[in-house]
Write a protein that holds these residues in place. Structure first.
Motif, mmCIF file in Angstrom:
data_model
loop_
_atom_site.group_PDB
_atom_site.id
_atom_site.type_symbol
_atom_site.label_atom_id
_atom_site.label_comp_id
_atom_site.label_asym_id
_atom_site.label_seq_id
_atom_site.Cartn_x
_atom_site.Cartn_y
_atom_site.Cartn_z
ATOM 1 N N UNK A 87 36.214 31.118 118.255
ATOM 2 C CA UNK A 87 36.845 30.568 117.058
ATOM 3 C C UNK A 87 36.157 31.008 115.762
ATOM 4 N N UNK A 88 35.078 31.763 115.886
ATOM 5 C CA UNK A 88 34.390 32.244 114.682
ATOM 6 C C UNK A 88 35.182 33.392 114.077
ATOM 7 N N UNK A 89 35.720 33.177 112.872
ATOM 8 C CA UNK A 89 36.514 34.201 112.211
ATOM 9 C C UNK A 89 35.610 35.270 111.596
ATOM 10 N N UNK A 90 36.062 36.493 111.508
ATOM 11 C CA UNK A 90 35.228 37.573 110.962
ATOM 12 C C UNK A 90 34.903 37.417 109.485
ATOM 13 N N UNK A 91 35.664 36.582 108.769
ATOM 14 C CA UNK A 91 35.406 36.412 107.334
ATOM 15 C C UNK A 91 34.396 35.304 107.041
#
Length: 318
Positions: A87-91
């Protein structure tokens, strides 16, 4: 309760109220919700643009709830558990408190080495039984310690080992020779380095490249009177291979602060293996933890409030 942009999740060594008092004094008007109750933090996560806490306090659920999230500040050096979350977004910018754990990690390593060398558990058993027994006491002086992982923690550890009269070798994927090291081996020569160790100390981060880095082959290269000390991550050491080596008397002992499964289950054979000393994931802890971590977090908070995450310290993902 008003929504807050910034959520701080406290722990016994990094109390939420103490952090909040410092942060509000240094950054008046900060939109901060600080709590030691992770469930309360989870309930507020949907409003959060920033989350601050120990790496083990982050999971898929809290990141999924935090749809506005822009920054995670880990209160630990290790961030591998956070970076592996789907769930860790790249942004989302992720930062650590790398560089603050040298004193406590070094002291725990010495506690482990001294306890193993002098067989301190035997002394404690004798005390419990009011049994007076003396034996010649082995020394750290003149011994060789091989530190696997040459970073901020090992750079704090190495000079302390030298002060005890030890030879200090390192093992690293990056060729350099920091102060306190007599020699640094490349990682592909780990077995060779381990063969020269009286103490093989693991402080290397856990990653796909270091999964089971210390395996049966590395353990087989070690001297039968040598010890393994793991204060890194459970995943860098093949625990089954370690137990086998200990049972076959191919190693003198081991001292472990980290494990593949934490807390360590009661049926894990490591609890009952003679020659093993277990500490419960206390290597990074200290009674001044917040004092140590706060300067990094405060400065990163200032950059966050100013809208400049790129200027933060200890960025591991951006």
């Amino acid at each position: 309760m008003n929504p807050s942009r910034i959520i701080y999740i406290g722990a016994p060594e990094a109390d939420a109220d103490q952090f909040a008092a410092r942060a509000r004094a240094d950054l008046p008007g900060i939109e901060l919700f600080a709590t030691n109750d992770r469930a309360l933090a989870l309930a507020q996560a949907e409003h959060a643009e920033a989350l601050i806490g120990h790496h083990f306090q982050f999971d898929e659920e809290i990141l999924q709830n935090a749809s506005r999230l822009r920054w995670i500040q880990s209160l630990t050096t290790g961030t591998d558990a956070i970076l592996q979350l789907k769930a860790l977004r790249p942004d989302v910018t992720v930062t650590s408190t790398r560089g603050m754990h040298g004193p406590q990690m070094s002291e725990l390593v010495f506690l482990h080495m001294l306890a193993l060398t002098r067989d301190f558990p035997r002394m404690q058993r004798n005390q419990a039984n009011a049994h007076w027994e003396r034996w010649p006491q082995p020394l750290l002086w003149g011994k060789t310690v091989v530190v696997v992982g040459v970073g901020a923690i090992s750079e704090a550890l190495a000079p302390r080992c030298k002060a005890f009269g030890m030879t200090v070798y390192g093992v690293s994927s990056t060729p350099r020779l920091p102060a306190g090291f007599d020699k640094v081996f490349p990682r592909d020569e780990l077995a060779l380095a381990a063969s020269q160790a009286d103490y093989l100390v693991l402080v290397v981060p856990h990653s796909p490249q270091t999964e089971n880095l210390v395996d049966a082959g590395v353990l087989a290269a070690m001297k039968p009177d040598a010890f393994v000390v793991n204060v890194a991550r459970g995943g860098v050491l093949d625990e089954q291979a370690l137990v086998q080596a200990l049972r076959e008397k191919r190693l003198a002992g081991a001292s472990l602060d980290v494990f593949r499964q934490q807390p360590l289950p009661a049926d894990n054979p490591l609890w009952y293996e003679p020659g093993v000393i277990i500490t419960p994931l206390v290597g990074g802890m200290s009674n001044i933890y917040l004092e140590q971590a706060y300067p990094v977090v405060r400065d990163n908070l200032r950059h966050f409030v100013a809208g400049d995450c790129s200027a933060m310290t200890n960025i591991v993902a951006h």
